[in-house]
Design a protein around this motif. Sequence first.
Motif, short mmCIF file in Angstrom:
data_model
loop_
_atom_site.label_atom_id
_atom_site.label_comp_id
_atom_site.label_asym_id
_atom_site.label_seq_id
_atom_site.Cartn_x
_atom_site.Cartn_y
_atom_site.Cartn_z
N ALA A 1 1.04 -0.84 0.01
CA ALA A 1 -0.26 0.18 0.12
C ALA A 1 0.53 1.41 -0.15
N ALA A 2 0.58 2.52 -0.23
CA ALA A 2 1.32 3.98 0.24
C ALA A 2 1.47 4.02 1.23
N PRO A 3 2.64 4.07 1.56
CA PRO A 3 3.59 4.71 2.86
C PRO A 3 2.61 5.75 3.62
N GLU A 4 2.72 5.91 4.67
CA GLU A 4 1.62 6.07 5.28
C GLU A 4 1.77 7.82 5.43
N LEU A 5 3.29 7.88 5.32
CA LEU A 5 4.17 9.56 5.58
C LEU A 5 3.33 10.24 4.09
N LEU A 6 3.09 9.17 3.05
CA LEU A 6 3.21 9.96 2.44
C LEU A 6 1.45 10.35 2.26
N ASP A 7 1.73 11.67 2.70
CA ASP A 7 0.09 12.39 2.13
C ASP A 7 -0.96 12.71 1.28
N GLN A 8 -1.71 11.79 1.29
CA GLN A 8 -2.86 11.71 -0.33
C GLN A 8 -3.51 12.55 -0.53
N VAL A 9 -2.16 13.66 -1.16
CA VAL A 9 -2.57 14.97 -1.83
C VAL A 9 -2.22 15.11 -3.34
N HIS A 10 -3.23 15.55 -4.15
CA HIS A 10 -2.34 15.29 -6.16
C HIS A 10 -0.86 16.08 -6.29
N MET A 11 -0.24 15.50 -6.16
CA MET A 11 1.06 15.07 -6.38
C MET A 11 1.24 16.46 -7.94
N HIS A 12 1.37 17.55 -7.81
CA HIS A 12 2.16 17.99 -9.11
C HIS A 12 2.57 17.85 -9.77
N TYR A 13 3.58 16.86 -9.71
CA TYR A 13 4.67 16.38 -10.70
C TYR A 13 4.17 15.48 -12.47
N CYS A 14 4.71 15.77 -13.04
CA CYS A 14 4.19 15.52 -14.13
C CYS A 14 3.97 14.11 -14.41
N PRO A 15 2.62 13.70 -15.46
CA PRO A 15 2.44 11.96 -15.14
C PRO A 15 4.30 11.43 -15.45
N GLY A 16 4.22 10.09 -14.55
CA GLY A 16 6.24 9.21 -15.62
C GLY A 16 6.54 9.57 -14.30
N CYS A 17 6.74 10.94 -14.00
CA CYS A 17 7.87 11.74 -13.17
C CYS A 17 8.90 10.60 -11.71
N SER A 18 10.07 10.35 -12.07
CA SER A 18 11.10 9.51 -11.07
C SER A 18 10.61 10.22 -9.73
N HIS A 19 10.40 11.51 -9.05
CA HIS A 19 10.58 12.26 -8.10
C HIS A 19 9.39 11.76 -7.48
N GLY A 20 8.08 10.65 -8.15
CA GLY A 20 6.91 10.16 -7.22
C GLY A 20 7.94 9.42 -6.26
N VAL A 21 7.96 8.43 -7.73
CA VAL A 21 9.23 6.84 -6.98
C VAL A 21 9.91 7.34 -5.35
N ILE A 22 10.91 8.32 -6.15
CA ILE A 22 11.97 8.63 -5.16
C ILE A 22 10.67 8.89 -3.66
N HIS A 23 10.09 9.78 -3.90
CA HIS A 23 9.31 10.22 -2.43
C HIS A 23 8.79 9.24 -1.78
N LYS A 24 8.25 8.53 -2.60
CA LYS A 24 7.59 7.13 -1.59
C LYS A 24 8.59 6.56 -1.35
N LEU A 25 9.79 6.57 -1.73
CA LEU A 25 10.78 5.73 -0.77
C LEU A 25 11.39 5.39 0.00
N VAL A 26 11.33 7.52 -0.19
CA VAL A 26 11.76 7.87 1.50
C VAL A 26 10.49 7.70 2.38
N ALA A 27 9.71 8.01 2.06
CA ALA A 27 8.74 7.73 3.13
C ALA A 27 8.29 6.30 3.72
N GLU A 28 8.56 5.69 2.44
CA GLU A 28 8.83 4.19 3.42
C GLU A 28 10.13 4.04 4.45
N VAL A 29 11.07 4.81 4.04
CA VAL A 29 12.63 4.33 4.62
C VAL A 29 12.52 4.59 6.04
N ILE A 30 12.09 6.17 6.12
CA ILE A 30 12.01 6.77 7.12
C ILE A 30 11.04 5.79 8.71
#
Lengths: 76, 253
Positions: B15-44
């Motif tokens: 599931a999506a990490p709990e630390l990742l807020d459920q707001v719409h991200m401003h990144y373009c579709p397919g942007c790598s930033h989203g994946v990296i944000h997700k990993l940072v939230a999971e690791v923390i």
Amino acid sequence: MAKIKGAVTVNKERCKGCNLCVVACPTDTLSLQPLEVNDRGYHFAYMSNPDACIGCCSCALVCPDACIEVYRVKLD
Amino acid sequence: MELQDIIRPENKVYAAPELLDQVHMHYCPGCSHGVIHKLVAEVIAELGITERAVGVSPVGCAVFAYNYIDCDWIEAAHGRAPAVATAASRLWPENVVFTYQGDGDMSAIGTAETIHAANRGENIVMIFVNNAIYGMTGGQMAPTTLLGQKTATSPYGRRVDLNGYPLEITNLLKELDGTCYVTRQSVHTPANVRKTKAALKKAFQNAMEKKGTSVVEVVSTCNSGWKMSPEKANEWMAQHMFEKYPLGDLKLS
């Protein structure tokens, strides 16, 4: 041998239709909605072939918007 | 077995990490930033440092990272994230401080801060998202742009005589005694996502153990800036970027 059966749910309002999950899926379970769009106008992903899903999480791992949840059961 | 029998809370494996807020991200579709944000939230969350983690967000596409990951954040002036992170980690040594920077922030305007913070061996994690282009401002040439790569300010491709060579700042940081862990990863396939998560975890653990500066470069795509579809951008990255920026651990100590 135990058989694995999976399923995914897509948060369709969060999905931006980038197609990366469709490319990452090893079993061709996912597709983008050909006609329907979400509130932002994106063709969101959905399970077009749900029987093929093995719950491997590949789609969820590459999803940039974290909109995929994966479920998996073991069938005896 | 029917779908509704599978889709039950007890069968959930991802599931999506709990630390990742459920707001719409401003990144373009397919942007790598989203994946990296997700990993940072999971690791923390997995390291149990939610209350101690302090991020320093850059100027660039990732400037709004503080809206997406639910930990403490400081927004730094352009390029000054390592300097701000130095202050945060020295004044609150119990905190785990990380910077999240793009190639414009880290290897262009902030080169001095980056190199000196790493040289002092500050106990911080630097997450460097290298997509070889200035994404936020509309796809101009960055120091990390590949030779021959077309951008808004190099429409015929980057030339050595005019623009110089691509800057491999991670390789420079590897040579400094202050860094304890320097690695280069990517997030274009599920396997690479898992490797990047392991690398981020190691980097955060180094910061918790006060071992020195850890640098995690993530070679990424900017499909809007590169004028490609997300999957074509991933293919292009695998074909061209990894030649100049090969993946793997550059320094382990």
